[in-house]
Design a protein around this motif. Structure first.
Motif, PDB file in Angstrom:
ATOM      1  N   LEU A  21       0.872  -1.230  -0.052  1.00 40.72           N
ATOM      2  CA  LEU A  21       0.034   0.252   0.035  1.00 40.72           C
ATOM      3  C   LEU A  21       0.760   1.372   0.075  1.00 40.72           C
ATOM      4  O   LEU A  21       0.323   2.297   0.729  1.00 40.72           O
ATOM      5  N   MET A  22       2.080   1.205  -0.582  1.00 43.76           N
ATOM      6  CA  MET A  22       3.020   2.200  -0.466  1.00 43.76           C
ATOM      7  C   MET A  22       2.575   3.387  -1.278  1.00 43.76           C
ATOM      8  O   MET A  22       2.872   4.723  -1.020  1.00 43.76           O
ATOM      9  N   ASP A  23       1.701   3.154  -2.443  1.00 42.79           N
ATOM     10  CA  ASP A  23       1.058   4.126  -3.234  1.00 42.79           C
ATOM     11  C   ASP A  23       0.249   5.177  -2.320  1.00 42.79           C
ATOM     12  O   ASP A  23       0.031   6.471  -2.757  1.00 42.79           O
ATOM     13  N   LEU A  24      -0.271   4.646  -1.256  1.00 43.11           N
ATOM     14  CA  LEU A  24      -0.955   5.751  -0.221  1.00 43.11           C
ATOM     15  C   LEU A  24      -0.254   6.833   0.340  1.00 43.11           C
ATOM     16  O   LEU A  24      -0.624   7.776   0.886  1.00 43.11           O
ATOM     17  N   ASN A  25       1.202   6.541   0.398  1.00 37.14           N
ATOM     18  CA  ASN A  25       1.825   7.536   1.214  1.00 37.14           C
ATOM     19  C   ASN A  25       2.508   8.713   0.253  1.00 37.14           C
ATOM     20  O   ASN A  25       3.325   9.335   0.698  1.00 37.14           O
ATOM     21  N   LYS A  26       2.029   8.647  -1.105  1.00 40.75           N
ATOM     22  CA  LYS A  26       2.786   9.533  -1.862  1.00 40.75           C
ATOM     23  C   LYS A  26       2.357  11.061  -1.613  1.00 40.75           C
ATOM     24  O   LYS A  26       1.115  11.291  -1.207  1.00 40.75           O
ATOM     25  N   GLU A  27       3.152  12.109  -1.848  1.00 43.44           N
ATOM     26  CA  GLU A  27       2.686  13.281  -1.747  1.00 43.44           C
ATOM     27  C   GLU A  27       1.242  13.675  -2.554  1.00 43.44           C
ATOM     28  O   GLU A  27       0.797  14.609  -1.964  1.00 43.44           O
ATOM     29  N   LEU A  28       1.253  13.398  -3.505  1.00 40.35           N
ATOM     30  CA  LEU A  28       0.042  13.528  -4.518  1.00 40.35           C
ATOM     31  C   LEU A  28      -0.578  12.290  -4.878  1.00 40.35           C
ATOM     32  O   LEU A  28       0.147  11.845  -5.499  1.00 40.35           O
ATOM     33  N   GLY A  49     -10.071  12.325  -9.357  1.00 44.55           N
ATOM     34  CA  GLY A  49      -9.181  13.432  -9.591  1.00 44.55           C
ATOM     35  C   GLY A  49      -8.008  13.343  -8.736  1.00 44.55           C
ATOM     36  O   GLY A  49      -7.368  12.321  -8.360  1.00 44.55           O
ATOM     37  N   LEU A  50      -7.540  14.692  -8.182  1.00 48.52           N
ATOM     38  CA  LEU A  50      -6.194  14.810  -7.619  1.00 48.52           C
ATOM     39  C   LEU A  50      -6.451  14.762  -6.119  1.00 48.52           C
ATOM     40  O   LEU A  50      -7.578  15.372  -5.726  1.00 48.52           O
ATOM     41  N   GLY A  51      -5.484  14.329  -5.215  1.00 52.09           N
ATOM     42  CA  GLY A  51      -5.540  14.713  -3.898  1.00 52.09           C
ATOM     43  C   GLY A  51      -4.279  15.257  -3.277  1.00 52.09           C
ATOM     44  O   GLY A  51      -3.218  14.135  -2.882  1.00 52.09           O
ATOM     45  N   PRO A  52      -4.060  16.473  -3.312  1.00 52.09           N
ATOM     46  CA  PRO A  52      -2.792  16.934  -2.871  1.00 52.09           C
ATOM     47  C   PRO A  52      -2.685  17.380  -1.375  1.00 52.09           C
ATOM     48  O   PRO A  52      -3.534  17.051  -0.615  1.00 52.09           O
ATOM     49  N   GLN A  53      -1.281  17.155  -1.113  1.00 51.56           N
ATOM     50  CA  GLN A  53      -0.766  17.599   0.106  1.00 51.56           C
ATOM     51  C   GLN A  53      -0.897  19.062   0.523  1.00 51.56           C
ATOM     52  O   GLN A  53      -0.272  20.065  -0.434  1.00 51.56           O
ATOM     53  N   VAL A  54      -1.368  19.437   1.579  1.00 49.52           N
ATOM     54  CA  VAL A  54      -1.597  20.919   2.146  1.00 49.52           C
ATOM     55  C   VAL A  54      -0.170  21.329   2.885  1.00 49.52           C
ATOM     56  O   VAL A  54       0.149  20.640   3.733  1.00 49.52           O
ATOM     57  N   ILE A  55       0.321  22.601   2.241  1.00 50.59           N
ATOM     58  CA  ILE A  55       1.652  22.997   3.168  1.00 50.59           C
ATOM     59  C   ILE A  55       1.493  24.233   3.552  1.00 50.59           C
ATOM     60  O   ILE A  55       1.064  25.229   2.728  1.00 50.59           O
ATOM     61  N   ASN A  56       1.386  24.529   4.935  1.00 51.83           N
ATOM     62  CA  ASN A  56       1.291  25.807   5.614  1.00 51.83           C
ATOM     63  C   ASN A  56       2.756  26.412   5.657  1.00 51.83           C
ATOM     64  O   ASN A  56       3.726  25.842   6.252  1.00 51.83           O
ATOM     65  N   LEU A  57       2.866  27.454   4.507  1.00 48.19           N
ATOM     66  CA  LEU A  57       4.258  27.968   4.626  1.00 48.19           C
ATOM     67  C   LEU A  57       4.574  28.807   5.799  1.00 48.19           C
ATOM     68  O   LEU A  57       5.955  28.907   6.138  1.00 48.19           O
ATOM     69  N   ALA A  58       3.567  29.230   6.493  1.00 46.89           N
ATOM     70  CA  ALA A  58       4.069  29.943   7.816  1.00 46.89           C
ATOM     71  C   ALA A  58       4.474  29.025   8.579  1.00 46.89           C
ATOM     72  O   ALA A  58       5.588  29.500   9.317  1.00 46.89           O
ATOM     73  N   THR A  59       3.867  28.103   9.169  1.00 44.79           N
ATOM     74  CA  THR A  59       4.106  27.262  10.064  1.00 44.79           C
ATOM     75  C   THR A  59       5.329  26.217   9.519  1.00 44.79           C
ATOM     76  O   THR A  59       5.540  25.300  10.398  1.00 44.79           O
ATOM     77  N   ARG A  60       5.127  25.922   8.223  1.00 47.31           N
ATOM     78  CA  ARG A  60       6.131  24.812   7.633  1.00 47.31           C
ATOM     79  C   ARG A  60       5.510  23.583   8.156  1.00 47.31           C
ATOM     80  O   ARG A  60       6.305  22.498   8.374  1.00 47.31           O
ATOM     81  N   LEU A 110      -8.284  17.240   2.636  1.00 39.39           N
ATOM     82  CA  LEU A 110      -9.575  16.294   2.519  1.00 39.39           C
ATOM     83  C   LEU A 110      -9.983  15.493   1.346  1.00 39.39           C
ATOM     84  O   LEU A 110      -9.948  14.500   1.249  1.00 39.39           O
ATOM     85  N   PRO A 111      -9.696  16.079   0.153  1.00 37.77           N
ATOM     86  CA  PRO A 111      -9.742  15.344  -1.257  1.00 37.77           C
ATOM     87  C   PRO A 111      -8.690  14.240  -0.697  1.00 37.77           C
ATOM     88  O   PRO A 111      -8.967  13.108  -1.495  1.00 37.77           O
ATOM     89  N   LYS A 112      -7.469  14.490  -0.359  1.00 45.72           N
ATOM     90  CA  LYS A 112      -6.404  13.435  -0.369  1.00 45.72           C
ATOM     91  C   LYS A 112      -6.858  12.172   0.574  1.00 45.72           C
ATOM     92  O   LYS A 112      -6.685  11.031   0.323  1.00 45.72           O
ATOM     93  N   LEU A 113      -7.732  12.568   1.561  1.00 46.99           N
ATOM     94  CA  LEU A 113      -7.937  11.443   2.630  1.00 46.99           C
ATOM     95  C   LEU A 113      -9.084  10.606   1.802  1.00 46.99           C
ATOM     96  O   LEU A 113      -9.128   9.460   2.119  1.00 46.99           O
ATOM     97  N   LEU A 114     -10.005  11.409   1.392  1.00 48.42           N
ATOM     98  CA  LEU A 114     -11.006  10.730   0.503  1.00 48.42           C
ATOM     99  C   LEU A 114     -10.231   9.529  -0.760  1.00 48.42           C
ATOM    100  O   LEU A 114     -10.846   8.524  -0.660  1.00 48.42           O
ATOM    101  N   LEU A 115      -9.301  10.092  -1.275  1.00 49.88           N
ATOM    102  CA  LEU A 115      -8.479   9.170  -2.338  1.00 49.88           C
ATOM    103  C   LEU A 115      -7.843   8.153  -1.593  1.00 49.88           C
ATOM    104  O   LEU A 115      -7.864   7.070  -2.047  1.00 49.88           O
TER     105      LEU A 115
END
Length: 681
Positions: A267-274, A281-292, A298-303
């Motif tokens: 299940l390694m595909d589940l750990n990809k960033e995108l 469709g797409l499930g991206p990772q959210v990055i908070n630039l201020a807090t790093r 949510l789309p990624k969790l559903l995917l």
């Protein structure tokens, strides 16, 4: 698994022989189970099939797997590629050291260090040259011989085809024969043969040479490609086959082991960033630039949830394929690290109502055992699982009473590991005897070793006898007078025909003159008695069609030809209903008849005798066999009738055996004297 396979084939201590019978479709009956009835299925064979093969072979179980990898990693291939590399460029330290250390040269690690000390500044090839010139006794002699061979091999690489170079190296180094004596020698030799054929195929393209072939191999290795080990066994061999579940689709086997059921799903595909899905469709990772800080959207969790469901469903389909491959016996094998914890999880739903397991348990599974063990725990034969888990759950009676039959067994790691044997004293004693050059004594294998070393091929004398011969080569064996003649004049078979320039300068030999007469008699029309002018026109026609050479036509005496047709024998030939000329035949004779000196080993063996009958005429009431001879009879020689009796007897036997008709008369016509020799029926 290996022990269980041996129990199936050879039986247990109390009962020897096959454990059970399997149904054979071809024989339409039951027969004892054999190795080829057994298959081991794996989710993936890459990186695991080699381990299975080594362990099974170590237990004396013949096993086979089609491997798509591991070719370039094979020791024999890697060693030989190192030899090719230093032939291309000897100033490569690692390949050069590998070849010197390999059985091709046979140096020890201490000798390699001694070579390096001879020249510490240059590369290792300079050190080898220096060591060869130094006074290092045996080591210098080895290196001098190796460098001389290397120089010759490099010259051959520049001049000849690559495939020829490789096969020459196999023969001269003896490495091909050496690997044949190692464990798995058949497979190792097959790998070396594949290297030879790959080189031959490579040079069939527009590329040539050793350098380009080595670059081609390097590009394959850099790209992660592999050729796969050579295939040495077929489907009908009596071996245990190891294959992937995917390759087993559509096949059935009497006995199936499904191994690796405790291995976690991929299940390694589940750990990809995108994450990407063809429908969602797409499930991206959210990055908070201020807090790093990075966290899944949510789309990624559903995917992740959807992709996991689809992956688990695919694994379930694969498991279904594996479970439905067996016709007689199905054996499921899996391993877990913490059995107690796993049992607690598996037995938690034993009292579940209804047949299916809960959906949450199915989707939460990480291994095939997470599906199989909960199901078996609900069966009446799975009470051992509940007892080990100390569970008081009562499975549904309808499920527990299912008609299937299961046997469960739990084996600890120490039970399958072979305990180390403490034989240090025995080894030490043997080493002392070896150092003292004393006999080791009988270790229980002396009789077997002597039997193998003294073995002789029972049909060795047959190997020295030709299995195919011409009539002219064996006629002497049927003629005692010819044998006596052979003792005075040894028979030397003709190696090849004389060059044409010798025929022009020195004239034709009697044998070449006889061949010319046979060609004329084969093509002359049988409509009437030919005149000498007809013979001349025929010779010109045969020369024009390049059937006869001018030198052959020059030695033909037309008077001899016309004399034959004017004789009573020639008249019979012209009046015959059907005439066959230069009729080839093949006749199988018992070997003891052709070679009377053979012992009983020749019983049942045959020799193929081939010949050509000059002329066979059908006179209605029987066949007339005619043989032409052009050689002259000299004083002191045996009569032609005695000399050729064995040959004419063979011709007669061939005609009667093949055509099934009697030969009423046999005749030899001598062109030199015009004499006709009749042998009768």
């Amino acid at each position: 698994m290996g022990r269980r396979i041996l129990e199936m084939i050879k039986g247990r201590e109390l009962s020897t022989g096959p454990e059970f019978m399997v149904w054979d479709k071809e024989l339409a009956q039951y027969r004892p189970v054999t190795y080829r009835d057994i298959v081991i299925l794996l989710r993936a064979t890459t990186g695991r099939a080699n381990t299975f093969l080594e362990e099974l072979r170590a237990m004396g179980i013949p096993a086979y797997a089609e491997l798509g990898t591991g070719y370039f990693a094979a020791v024999e291939v890697e060693t030989f590629l190192s030899l090719l590399k230093i032939i291309d460029n000897p100033r490569q330290d690692v390949p050069l050291a590998g070849v010197l250390r390999s059985p091709i040269v046979g140096l020890k690690a201490e000798e390699l260090a001694e070579i390096r000390l001879c020249n510490c500044d240059g590369d290792f090839y300079d050190a080898v040259v220096s060591a060869a010139r130094a006074d290092l006794e045996e080591l210098s002699r080895k290196l001098t011989g190796f460098l001389a061979k290397l120089d010759r091999w490099r010259s051959q690489a520049r001049r000849g085809p690559l495939a020829d170079l490789i096969w020459m190296l196999y023969r001269e180094t003896g490495y091909y024969d050496y690997v044949g004596g190692m464990v798995g020698g058949t497979q190792r030799q097959a790998n070396l043969r594949v290297l030879y054929h790959r080189a031959k195929q490579f040079e069939a393209t527009s590329f040539r040479g050793l350098f380009r072939f080595l670059r081609f191999v390097e590009r394959l290795q850099d790209a992660g490609s592999d050729l796969g080990s050579a295939r040495t066994l077929g489907e009908s061999e009596d071996v245990v086959r190891v294959m992937s579940i995917h390759k087993s689709k559509g096949l059935e086997f009497p006995v199936v082991f499904v191994a690796g059921l405790g291995k976690k799903f991929n299940l390694m595909d589940l750990n990809k960033e995108l994450l990407m899905h063809k429908k969602l469709g797409l499930g991206p990772q959210v990055i908070n630039l201020a807090t790093r800080v990075s966290y899944p959207s949510l789309p990624k969790l559903l995917l992740q949830q959807q992709i996991k469901k689809e992956s688990v469903a695919e694994e379930m389909r694969v498991l279904y394929v594996a479970l439905t491959r067996a016709r007689e016996k199905l054996i499921l094998v899996g391993a877990v690290r913490d059995l107690e914890k796993s049992l607690e999880k598996w037995c938690s739903s034993a009292a579940q109502a209804g047949w299916p397991l809960p959906d949450t348990e199915l989707t939460a599974a990480r291994t095939y055992l997470d599906w199989l063990c909960p199901a078996i725990a609900r069966h009446r034969n799975g009470q051992a699982l509940l007892q080990l888990a100390r569970s008081e759950a009562q499975p549904l009676s309808e499920v527990a009473a299912d008609a299937s039959t299961w046997q469960t067994a739990f084996i600890n790691l120490h039970q399958v590991q072979n305990p180390p044997r403490d034989n240090r004293q025995q080894v030490a004693g043997l080493l002392e005897k070896v150092k003292a050059l004393a006999p080791l004594g009988d270790l229980g294998q002396a009789a077997e070793i002597e039997r193998r070393l003294n073995w002789r091929y029972p049909l060795a004398e047959l190997t020295a006898k030709p299995a195919k011969a011409a009539v002219t080569e064996i006629k002497r064996r049927f003629d005692e007078l010819a044998r006596l003649e052979d003792e005075a004049v040894p028979y030397r078979p003709k190696i090849t025909g004389r060059p044409r320039f010798l025929q022009q300068d020195k004239g034709l030999t009697p044998a070449e003159r006889g061949s010319a007469i046979h060609l004329v008699m084969q093509h002359i029309p049988l409509e009437k008695i030919p005149a000498e002018q007809d013979i001349h026109r025929l010779l010109e026609h045969l020369v024009a069609r390049e059937i006869l050479l001018p030198e052959q036509a020059a030695v033909i005496d037309p008077a001899q030809i016309t004399g034959f047709f004017a004789s009573p024998l020639g008249q019979r030939l012209l009046n015959a209903g059907k005439v066959q000329r230069e009729l080839p035949f093949s006749l199988a004779l018992p070997a003891v008849e052709v070679y009377p000196e053979l012992s009983r080993a020749g019983d049942g063996e045959v020799v193929l005798v081939q010949g050509v009958i000059d002329c066979l005429a059908d006179e209605g009431d029987g066949l007339l066999l005619i043989d032409y001879k052009s050689d002259a009879v000299h004083p002191g020689q045996a009569s032609p009738a005695e000399r050729y009796r064995g040959q004419i007897n063979l011709y007669t036997r061939a005609v009667q055996n093949i055509l099934g008709r009697p030969v009423k008369e046999r005749v030899i016509y001598l062109f030199d004297s015009g004499e006709t020799l009749y042998f009768g029926a």
